[in-house]
Every structure is written in C-alpha cells, then in structure tokens.
Scaffold this motif. Sequence first.
Motif, PDB file in Angstrom:
ATOM      1  N   ALA A  43      40.010  30.486  57.607  1.00 51.42           N
ATOM      2  CA  ALA A  43      40.938  30.475  58.743  1.00 51.42           C
ATOM      3  C   ALA A  43      42.392  30.661  58.307  1.00 51.42           C
ATOM      4  O   ALA A  43      43.151  31.379  58.962  1.00 51.42           O
ATOM      5  N   GLY A  44      42.788  30.045  57.210  1.00 51.13           N
ATOM      6  CA  GLY A  44      44.173  30.186  56.749  1.00 51.13           C
ATOM      7  C   GLY A  44      44.521  31.617  56.408  1.00 51.13           C
ATOM      8  O   GLY A  44      45.570  32.131  56.817  1.00 51.13           O
ATOM      9  N   ARG A  45      43.658  32.286  55.683  1.00 48.20           N
ATOM     10  CA  ARG A  45      43.925  33.676  55.285  1.00 48.20           C
ATOM     11  C   ARG A  45      43.829  34.616  56.477  1.00 48.20           C
ATOM     12  O   ARG A  45      44.636  35.526  56.618  1.00 48.20           O
ATOM     13  N   VAL A  46      42.841  34.415  57.354  1.00 48.86           N
ATOM     14  CA  VAL A  46      42.711  35.248  58.549  1.00 48.86           C
ATOM     15  C   VAL A  46      43.955  35.084  59.426  1.00 48.86           C
ATOM     16  O   VAL A  46      44.535  36.071  59.896  1.00 48.86           O
ATOM     17  N   GLY A  47      44.393  33.849  59.618  1.00 46.66           N
ATOM     18  CA  GLY A  47      45.615  33.608  60.388  1.00 46.66           C
ATOM     19  C   GLY A  47      46.840  34.229  59.735  1.00 46.66           C
ATOM     20  O   GLY A  47      47.729  34.748  60.418  1.00 46.66           O
ATOM     21  N   ALA A  48      46.897  34.183  58.396  1.00 45.65           N
ATOM     22  CA  ALA A  48      48.030  34.780  57.682  1.00 45.65           C
ATOM     23  C   ALA A  48      48.068  36.300  57.856  1.00 45.65           C
ATOM     24  O   ALA A  48      49.152  36.888  57.985  1.00 45.65           O
ATOM     25  N   ILE A  49      46.906  36.945  57.881  1.00 40.85           N
ATOM     26  CA  ILE A  49      46.856  38.399  58.092  1.00 40.85           C
ATOM     27  C   ILE A  49      47.349  38.718  59.500  1.00 40.85           C
ATOM     28  O   ILE A  49      48.133  39.657  59.692  1.00 40.85           O
ATOM     29  N   LEU A  50      46.926  37.948  60.471  1.00 45.17           N
ATOM     30  CA  LEU A  50      47.389  38.129  61.841  1.00 45.17           C
ATOM     31  C   LEU A  50      48.905  37.924  61.930  1.00 45.17           C
ATOM     32  O   LEU A  50      49.629  38.739  62.512  1.00 45.17           O
ATOM     33  N   SER A  51      49.408  36.858  61.321  1.00 45.07           N
ATOM     34  CA  SER A  51      50.855  36.584  61.324  1.00 45.07           C
ATOM     35  C   SER A  51      51.635  37.687  60.625  1.00 45.07           C
ATOM     36  O   SER A  51      52.726  38.062  61.072  1.00 45.07           O
ATOM     37  N   GLU A  52      51.098  38.201  59.524  1.00 42.55           N
ATOM     38  CA  GLU A  52      51.769  39.274  58.789  1.00 42.55           C
ATOM     39  C   GLU A  52      51.980  40.485  59.691  1.00 42.55           C
ATOM     40  O   GLU A  52      53.051  41.105  59.670  1.00 42.55           O
ATOM     41  N   PHE A  53      50.973  40.825  60.492  1.00 41.19           N
ATOM     42  CA  PHE A  53      51.116  41.957  61.399  1.00 41.19           C
ATOM     43  C   PHE A  53      52.264  41.705  62.378  1.00 41.19           C
ATOM     44  O   PHE A  53      53.116  42.568  62.588  1.00 41.19           O
ATOM     45  N   VAL A  54      52.295  40.534  62.974  1.00 49.16           N
ATOM     46  CA  VAL A  54      53.366  40.209  63.934  1.00 49.16           C
ATOM     47  C   VAL A  54      54.725  40.255  63.245  1.00 49.16           C
ATOM     48  O   VAL A  54      55.676  40.839  63.769  1.00 49.16           O
ATOM     49  N   ASP A  55      54.808  39.660  62.060  1.00 53.71           N
ATOM     50  CA  ASP A  55      56.083  39.575  61.336  1.00 53.71           C
ATOM     51  C   ASP A  55      56.610  40.931  60.876  1.00 53.71           C
ATOM     52  O   ASP A  55      57.817  41.096  60.713  1.00 53.71           O
ATOM     53  N   THR A  56      55.730  41.896  60.648  1.00 55.05           N
ATOM     54  CA  THR A  56      56.157  43.186  60.087  1.00 55.05           C
ATOM     55  C   THR A  56      56.126  44.320  61.108  1.00 55.05           C
ATOM     56  O   THR A  56      56.315  45.475  60.736  1.00 55.05           O
ATOM     57  N   THR A  57      55.899  43.996  62.364  1.00 57.38           N
ATOM     58  CA  THR A  57      55.842  45.007  63.417  1.00 57.38           C
ATOM     59  C   THR A  57      57.041  44.816  64.337  1.00 57.38           C
ATOM     60  O   THR A  57      57.076  43.859  65.120  1.00 57.38           O
ATOM     61  N   PRO A  58      58.023  45.706  64.258  1.00 54.61           N
ATOM     62  CA  PRO A  58      59.280  45.507  64.989  1.00 54.61           C
ATOM     63  C   PRO A  58      59.134  45.358  66.505  1.00 54.61           C
ATOM     64  O   PRO A  58      59.876  44.594  67.116  1.00 54.61           O
ATOM     65  N   TRP A  59      58.195  46.037  67.112  1.00 56.91           N
ATOM     66  CA  TRP A  59      58.059  45.994  68.565  1.00 56.91           C
ATOM     67  C   TRP A  59      57.240  44.801  69.063  1.00 56.91           C
ATOM     68  O   TRP A  59      57.154  44.548  70.256  1.00 56.91           O
ATOM     69  N   MET A  60      56.639  44.047  68.125  1.00 54.72           N
ATOM     70  CA  MET A  60      55.743  42.959  68.500  1.00 54.72           C
ATOM     71  C   MET A  60      56.493  41.630  68.570  1.00 54.72           C
ATOM     72  O   MET A  60      57.023  41.162  67.568  1.00 54.72           O
ATOM     73  N   PRO A  61      56.560  41.026  69.763  1.00 54.08           N
ATOM     74  CA  PRO A  61      57.238  39.727  69.856  1.00 54.08           C
ATOM     75  C   PRO A  61      56.354  38.615  69.278  1.00 54.08           C
ATOM     76  O   PRO A  61      55.126  38.690  69.349  1.00 54.08           O
ATOM     77  N   ARG A  62      56.980  37.605  68.703  1.00 51.73           N
ATOM     78  CA  ARG A  62      56.215  36.441  68.238  1.00 51.73           C
ATOM     79  C   ARG A  62      56.161  35.458  69.397  1.00 51.73           C
ATOM     80  O   ARG A  62      57.161  34.866  69.750  1.00 51.73           O
ATOM     81  N   VAL A  63      54.981  35.324  69.997  1.00 49.41           N
ATOM     82  CA  VAL A  63      54.809  34.393  71.111  1.00 49.41           C
ATOM     83  C   VAL A  63      54.007  33.159  70.711  1.00 49.41           C
ATOM     84  O   VAL A  63      53.939  32.196  71.465  1.00 49.41           O
ATOM     85  N   HIS A  64      53.385  33.212  69.524  1.00 52.06           N
ATOM     86  CA  HIS A  64      52.633  32.070  68.996  1.00 52.06           C
ATOM     87  C   HIS A  64      53.158  31.770  67.595  1.00 52.06           C
ATOM     88  O   HIS A  64      53.527  32.682  66.850  1.00 52.06           O
ATOM     89  N   SER A  65      53.158  30.502  67.229  1.00 46.76           N
ATOM     90  CA  SER A  65      53.607  30.120  65.886  1.00 46.76           C
ATOM     91  C   SER A  65      52.563  30.543  64.856  1.00 46.76           C
ATOM     92  O   SER A  65      51.411  30.856  65.191  1.00 46.76           O
ATOM     93  N   ARG A  66      52.948  30.527  63.590  1.00 45.37           N
ATOM     94  CA  ARG A  66      51.997  30.848  62.525  1.00 45.37           C
ATOM     95  C   ARG A  66      50.861  29.824  62.510  1.00 45.37           C
ATOM     96  O   ARG A  66      49.709  30.180  62.262  1.00 45.37           O
ATOM     97  N   ALA A  67      51.177  28.574  62.793  1.00 43.90           N
ATOM     98  CA  ALA A  67      50.135  27.539  62.860  1.00 43.90           C
ATOM     99  C   ALA A  67      49.155  27.850  63.996  1.00 43.90           C
ATOM    100  O   ALA A  67      47.936  27.667  63.847  1.00 43.90           O
ATOM    101  N   GLN A  68      49.658  28.334  65.116  1.00 47.16           N
ATOM    102  CA  GLN A  68      48.774  28.723  66.221  1.00 47.16           C
ATOM    103  C   GLN A  68      47.910  29.926  65.836  1.00 47.16           C
ATOM    104  O   GLN A  68      46.752  30.005  66.257  1.00 47.16           O
TER     105      GLN A  68
END
Length: 181
Positions: free
Chosen positions: A46-71
């Motif tokens: 779960a930690g690594r899968v969540g990190a991959i998901l967060s990485e996409f949000v963090d590195t995609t300029p048009w994607m707003p962060r609506v959930h925390s990394r913990a979420q």
Amino acid sequence: ARTTDLRAARTTDLRFARTTDLRAARTTDLRFARTTDLRTARTTDAGRVGAILSEFVDTTPWMPRVHSRAQDVGFAGFMIDQGWVTVAENETGVVGFAALDADRVQSLYVARDNRHAGVGAQLLNAMKLRCAGLSLWTFQANDGAQRFYIKHGFVAVEHTDGQGNDEGLPDIRMEWSKGET
C-alpha cells in the motif's frame, strides 16, 4: 518493425528492443536490463502503490492535489483489500500497479522512472486477458494516457465536464472489447 510469435504468445518490438511474454506475465526491457513480473498486491504494498499515485499528482502540472499523500496510501490500501490491485515489480521493487474492479479499470499508474518501458502495457494486457471488455475514465488533459489507451484498442464513448469527479476536471470514458485490438 514488430514480430509476433503467436504460438509462444511472445512479442518482440524491435523499435524498443523489448520482449514481452504474456504467459509468464514478464517483460524484459533490454534498454534497462530489467525483468518486470506481475503479482497480486499485498497489504504491505500500500505504501509504494500510494507513493506511485502521489508521484503522478505531484509531477502533473494540470492535476490538482485534492487528497493528501496519506489519503493516497489509504486509498491504495482500500483497493488492495478489495482484491483489485496487481503490481508490476522488478529488482528495484514495485514500479507500477493496476486496479481492476470487475471490468472497470480503477487505476493504472507507472512510476515515473519506469514509464515508456512496457510496464503499463504489461499491466493492461494482463487485465485484457481476464475480461471480455474493459472500461475506464481518464482526464481530457491527459493526452499521454489517451494515446496509450487508443493504441491498445480503447475508444472514447463519453465526455464530461468533470462535475462527477473529485478533481473537477473534464474527463473521458473509454471502452475496449476483445476483438477490437
């Protein structure tokens, strides 16, 4: 140039010097000399899968962060607990994942350093082997995902203004059926 040996269910894509053996759910990317295997996700992923998901949000300029990394990690854990998640793993660890709920692709993400190496196609092909048809949503702004899915036989069947998703971004529903590609 592309060659296909149907008896062995093996495809060699000479443009990228990559060999894919779908029976073994394994890809060897000769550019990086890495072999990627697929397996069912474990709760410890779960930690690594969540990190991959967060990485996409963090590195995609048009994607707003609506959930925390913990979420993101919590959502990854939820999908894993539902039995939806398959991970792609090489000697460095988990490098991508796909979540399939019946015939609906909930998620398909590959770690940034492993994109364009066949991992996403490997995950998608594994889902295609399990279902007669697949559906998914992608954002209209995600041109790369749209090209990827179209290349793999998906067609757009619905466009929305984004009112139905958390991010509020216009999206596209796409579908694939066996025999389409």
